[in-house]
Design a protein around this motif. Structure first.
Motif, PDB file in Angstrom:
ATOM      1  N   LEU A 101       0.898  -1.099  -0.068  1.00 41.39           N
ATOM      2  CA  LEU A 101      -0.050  -0.050  -0.086  1.00 41.39           C
ATOM      3  C   LEU A 101       0.845   1.388  -0.202  1.00 41.39           C
ATOM      4  CD1 LEU A 101      -3.277   0.620   2.087  1.00 41.39           C
ATOM      5  CD2 LEU A 101      -1.436   2.418   1.866  1.00 41.39           C
ATOM      6  N   ILE A 102       0.666   1.868  -1.158  1.00 46.44           N
ATOM      7  CA  ILE A 102       1.326   3.274  -1.224  1.00 46.44           C
ATOM      8  C   ILE A 102       0.165   4.234  -1.306  1.00 46.44           C
ATOM      9  CG2 ILE A 102       2.645   4.927  -2.436  1.00 46.44           C
ATOM     10  CD1 ILE A 102       4.526   2.369  -3.689  1.00 46.44           C
ATOM     11  N   PRO A 103      -0.324   5.165  -0.541  1.00 45.90           N
ATOM     12  CA  PRO A 103      -1.326   6.042  -0.615  1.00 45.90           C
ATOM     13  C   PRO A 103      -1.511   6.532  -1.862  1.00 45.90           C
ATOM     14  CG  PRO A 103      -0.325   6.432   1.538  1.00 45.90           C
ATOM     15  CD  PRO A 103       0.735   5.697   0.601  1.00 45.90           C
ATOM     16  N   GLY A 104      -2.859   6.521  -2.360  1.00 51.11           N
ATOM     17  CA  GLY A 104      -3.352   6.824  -3.687  1.00 51.11           C
ATOM     18  C   GLY A 104      -4.390   8.315  -3.475  1.00 51.11           C
ATOM     19  N   ASP A 105      -4.641   8.638  -2.329  1.00 49.89           N
ATOM     20  CA  ASP A 105      -5.497  10.004  -2.294  1.00 49.89           C
ATOM     21  C   ASP A 105      -5.304  10.335  -0.926  1.00 49.89           C
ATOM     22  OD1 ASP A 105      -7.127   8.425  -0.198  1.00 49.89           O
ATOM     23  OD2 ASP A 105      -8.530   7.877  -1.783  1.00 49.89           O
ATOM     24  N   ARG A 106      -6.071  11.497  -0.685  1.00 56.27           N
ATOM     25  CA  ARG A 106      -5.967  12.146   0.692  1.00 56.27           C
ATOM     26  C   ARG A 106      -6.180  11.555   1.731  1.00 56.27           C
ATOM     27  NH1 ARG A 106      -3.754  17.591   2.267  1.00 56.27           N
ATOM     28  NH2 ARG A 106      -4.851  17.917   4.308  1.00 56.27           N
ATOM     29  N   GLY A 107      -7.228  10.902   1.758  1.00 56.17           N
ATOM     30  CA  GLY A 107      -7.802   9.861   2.868  1.00 56.17           C
ATOM     31  C   GLY A 107      -6.741   8.889   3.228  1.00 56.17           C
ATOM     32  N   ALA A 108      -6.433   8.209   2.290  1.00 53.97           N
ATOM     33  CA  ALA A 108      -5.335   7.284   2.563  1.00 53.97           C
ATOM     34  C   ALA A 108      -3.901   7.974   3.340  1.00 53.97           C
ATOM     35  CB  ALA A 108      -4.972   6.456   1.366  1.00 53.97           C
ATOM     36  N   VAL A 109      -3.604   8.956   2.916  1.00 56.13           N
ATOM     37  CA  VAL A 109      -2.341   9.535   2.981  1.00 56.13           C
ATOM     38  C   VAL A 109      -2.371   9.962   4.458  1.00 56.13           C
ATOM     39  CG1 VAL A 109      -2.511  11.867   2.273  1.00 56.13           C
ATOM     40  CG2 VAL A 109       0.006  10.499   2.257  1.00 56.13           C
ATOM     41  N   VAL A 110      -3.407  10.684   4.932  1.00 54.57           N
ATOM     42  CA  VAL A 110      -3.608  11.083   6.289  1.00 54.57           C
ATOM     43  C   VAL A 110      -3.636   9.988   7.345  1.00 54.57           C
ATOM     44  CG1 VAL A 110      -4.582  13.291   5.598  1.00 54.57           C
ATOM     45  CG2 VAL A 110      -5.855  11.599   6.040  1.00 54.57           C
ATOM     46  N   ALA A 111      -4.401   8.957   6.999  1.00 51.17           N
ATOM     47  CA  ALA A 111      -4.497   7.739   7.726  1.00 51.17           C
ATOM     48  C   ALA A 111      -3.106   7.263   7.965  1.00 51.17           C
ATOM     49  CB  ALA A 111      -5.150   6.804   7.113  1.00 51.17           C
ATOM     50  N   SER A 112      -2.222   6.818   6.919  1.00 51.60           N
ATOM     51  CA  SER A 112      -0.870   6.651   6.930  1.00 51.60           C
ATOM     52  C   SER A 112       0.198   7.403   7.658  1.00 51.60           C
ATOM     53  CB  SER A 112      -0.397   6.503   5.488  1.00 51.60           C
ATOM     54  OG  SER A 112       1.113   5.991   5.429  1.00 51.60           O
ATOM     55  N   HIS A 148      -3.900   2.078  10.595  1.00 47.15           N
ATOM     56  CA  HIS A 148      -3.217   1.352   9.409  1.00 47.15           C
ATOM     57  C   HIS A 148      -3.013  -0.066   9.825  1.00 47.15           C
ATOM     58  CE1 HIS A 148      -0.759   1.463   5.441  1.00 47.15           C
ATOM     59  NE2 HIS A 148      -0.387   0.351   6.241  1.00 47.15           N
ATOM     60  N   TYR A 149      -3.362  -0.891   9.078  1.00 48.27           N
ATOM     61  CA  TYR A 149      -3.024  -2.571   9.560  1.00 48.27           C
ATOM     62  C   TYR A 149      -2.340  -3.214   8.411  1.00 48.27           C
ATOM     63  CZ  TYR A 149      -7.101  -1.340  12.491  1.00 48.27           C
ATOM     64  OH  TYR A 149      -7.993  -0.457  13.526  1.00 48.27           O
ATOM     65  N   VAL A 150      -1.554  -4.124   8.585  1.00 53.26           N
ATOM     66  CA  VAL A 150      -0.563  -4.777   7.846  1.00 53.26           C
ATOM     67  C   VAL A 150      -0.963  -6.277   8.056  1.00 53.26           C
ATOM     68  CG1 VAL A 150       1.488  -5.239   6.948  1.00 53.26           C
ATOM     69  CG2 VAL A 150       1.090  -3.136   7.671  1.00 53.26           C
ATOM     70  N   ILE A 151      -1.689  -6.912   7.264  1.00 59.02           N
ATOM     71  CA  ILE A 151      -1.830  -8.179   7.243  1.00 59.02           C
ATOM     72  C   ILE A 151      -1.090  -9.095   6.148  1.00 59.02           C
ATOM     73  CG2 ILE A 151      -3.528 -10.335   7.201  1.00 59.02           C
ATOM     74  CD1 ILE A 151      -4.199  -7.944   9.193  1.00 59.02           C
ATOM     75  N   GLU A 152      -0.057  -9.997   6.854  1.00 58.43           N
ATOM     76  CA  GLU A 152       0.885 -10.696   6.009  1.00 58.43           C
ATOM     77  C   GLU A 152       0.777 -12.188   6.070  1.00 58.43           C
ATOM     78  OE1 GLU A 152       5.786 -10.932   5.275  1.00 58.43           O
ATOM     79  OE2 GLU A 152       5.041 -10.000   7.431  1.00 58.43           O
ATOM     80  N   ALA A 153       0.105 -12.685   4.932  1.00 58.28           N
ATOM     81  CA  ALA A 153      -0.025 -14.055   4.966  1.00 58.28           C
ATOM     82  C   ALA A 153       1.087 -14.691   4.215  1.00 58.28           C
ATOM     83  CB  ALA A 153      -1.351 -14.426   4.116  1.00 58.28           C
ATOM     84  N   GLU A 154       1.928 -15.532   5.006  1.00 55.19           N
ATOM     85  CA  GLU A 154       3.303 -16.063   4.261  1.00 55.19           C
ATOM     86  C   GLU A 154       2.906 -17.208   3.328  1.00 55.19           C
ATOM     87  OE1 GLU A 154       6.154 -16.737   7.488  1.00 55.19           O
ATOM     88  OE2 GLU A 154       6.685 -14.680   7.308  1.00 55.19           O
ATOM     89  N   GLU A 155       3.772 -17.739   2.786  1.00 54.96           N
ATOM     90  CA  GLU A 155       3.855 -18.731   1.748  1.00 54.96           C
ATOM     91  C   GLU A 155       3.024 -19.962   2.317  1.00 54.96           C
ATOM     92  OE1 GLU A 155       6.478 -21.301  -1.353  1.00 54.96           O
ATOM     93  OE2 GLU A 155       7.245 -20.142   0.289  1.00 54.96           O
ATOM     94  N   GLY A 156       1.914 -20.335   1.451  1.00 54.18           N
ATOM     95  CA  GLY A 156       0.918 -21.687   1.936  1.00 54.18           C
ATOM     96  C   GLY A 156       0.189 -21.527   3.021  1.00 54.18           C
ATOM     97  N   SER A 157      -0.005 -20.185   3.429  1.00 55.03           N
ATOM     98  CA  SER A 157      -0.973 -19.855   4.878  1.00 55.03           C
ATOM     99  C   SER A 157      -2.109 -19.852   4.296  1.00 55.03           C
ATOM    100  CB  SER A 157      -0.492 -18.943   5.779  1.00 55.03           C
ATOM    101  OG  SER A 157      -0.517 -17.556   4.741  1.00 55.03           O
ATOM    102  N   ASN A 158      -3.129 -19.873   5.318  1.00 53.29           N
ATOM    103  CA  ASN A 158      -4.644 -19.768   5.091  1.00 53.29           C
ATOM    104  C   ASN A 158      -5.246 -18.911   6.237  1.00 53.29           C
ATOM    105  OD1 ASN A 158      -7.487 -20.216   4.662  1.00 53.29           O
ATOM    106  ND2 ASN A 158      -6.848 -22.249   3.358  1.00 53.29           N
TER     107      ASN A 158
END
Length: 397
Positions: A101-112, A148-158
């Motif tokens: 995620l790289i912010p693409g509008d005003r709402g996203a960048v102020v959240a980041s 801001h949340y980062v969900i990282e599902a590594e290889e082969g996870s569910n």
């Protein structure tokens, strides 16, 4: 190659025109940045803001840190874990934050910018979570919160991760999903706000090779909600499916923008958003962009938006856009429709003794049930249908 377009705006290679005769710029050419200064406060004249009530959303677009003084917390955040995901916090610029995620509008960048520590949920390689991870945000009236949340599902996870937004206040929030090779990740975002809440933000999925990403957006509450939902690919044979359900009441503005960026060969995407509107000045907006880059041979994509107008005074704007830069694709198409009840369906039900008012409500239930049943959490399916029932009880159908 197969290509279908259904009364929508499309841009094909060498054919960049629309109804006004002015060539629209490529969706990929829009600004993306972590700097707030790169996104001036919108006026409503910008292409991506032309359907938005900028004056209403303005408090959510201010570059304001979270308000958490002793008088009233901006929001209550909760976390219900399932299985053994690993948790952490990521500062701006700390990997893997910013990978997708790289912010693409005003709402996203102020959240980041105003989220100093992003919650990082990591599902280790090969792990299957038997129950959903649940993240709750309960806003406070008159207060501002950022996330801001980062969900990282590594290889082969569910795994399945559910975000639920309730309460009131002003919220700017981003969700960043990184789906490793062969992983299967479902993100569900519920906007169940009180009637006076404002909500802006960006959701972004990066899909690895042979991975499956599903994003389900359900928006039923809030005075004004404007969310962008994007997906791109980091490896071949990735699959992304974006599903959306919304119900717009009198005076509400619910807006969803989707963008599928196909730059990798042999990937699949499906976008389906459906909404119903009732009441004076009920306004729904869906803008769906798909870009198939020159190198994305073998792409298979389709996007669909359906709006059901239940009463006079409601308005739905639906704009599907398709950009294709290569002819070597499996298929690409889009469709959009906005209208009143299907007369044949109503006639069929009434001919079998169902009163007209009940027949109309049955049609609405069926309209939503088709998508809601794709949520693989039975108790959540039931709850959402109950919320739809509550909306119908308050309608004038």
């Amino acid at each position: 190659m197969s290509l279908t377009t259904d009364h929508s705006r499309s841009q094909l290679a060498g054919e960049h025109t629309h109804g006004s005769g002015v060539a629209p710029s490529s969706r990929a050419a829009r600004t993306r940045s972590f700097e707030v200064a790169d996104f001036p406060m919108p006026t409503g004249a910008e292409e991506e803001w032309r359907f938005s009530p900028v004056s209403v959303l303005a408090p959510a677009l201010e570059d304001t840190p979270i308000q958490d003084d002793d008088a009233a917390y901006a929001a209550e955040f909760s976390l219900d874990l399932a299985g053994t995901p690993e948790l952490g916090n990521l500062a701006p610029g700390q990997a893997p934050r910013g990978t997708a995620l790289i912010p693409g509008d005003r709402g996203a960048v102020v959240a980041s910018k105003n989220t100093e520590n992003a919650l990082h949920v990591r599902i280790p390689a090969g792990t299957t979570l038997e129950a959903p991870v649940r993240v709750g945000v309960k806003g406070t009236a008159g207060r501002r919160s950022n996330a801001h949340y980062v969900i990282e599902a590594e290889e082969g996870s569910n795994a399945v991760v559910v975000f639920e937004h309730t309460g009131s206040g002003i919220h700017a929030g981003n969700i960043e999903a990184i789906v490793g090779d062969g992983a299967n990740l479902t993100v569900i975002s519920l906007q169940l706000w009180d009637d006076d809440a404002l909500h802006v933000g960006q959701h972004e999925g990066l899909v690895g090779a042979d991975a499956t990403y599903r994003h389900i957006m359900v928006t039923l509450g809030g005075k004004a909600v404007r969310l962008t939902n994007n997906a791109s690919y980091a490896g071949e044979r990735g699959s992304a499916e974006l599903l959306g359900v919304y119900y717009v009441d009198e005076g509400q503005h619910l807006e969803h923008q989707t963008y599928i960026n196909h730059t990798t060969p042999n990937c699949v995407s499906r976008v389906t958003y459906k909404g119903a509107l009732q009441g004076e000045d009920a306004h729904a907006v869906w803008i769906g962009d798909v870009l198939i880059g020159a190198e994305a041979e073998g792409t298979d994509t389709y996007e669909l938006n359906r709006n059901l107008i239940l009463t006079e005074g409601a308005r739905a704007d639906s704009v599907p856009n398709l950009e294709i830069e290569t002819g070597e694709i499996e298929g690409a198409g889009h469709a959009s429709a906005t209208g009143r009840f299907d007369d044949e369906q109503l006639f069929y039900l009434q001919s079998r003794g169902v009163p007209e008012d009940d027949a109309r409500k049955l049609v609405v239930r069926g309209f939503f049930r088709e998508l809601i049943r794709q949520i693989d959490i039975p108790e959540l399916q039931e709850r959402l249908m109950e919320l739809i029932e509550e909306e119908l009880k308050g309608s004038n159908l």
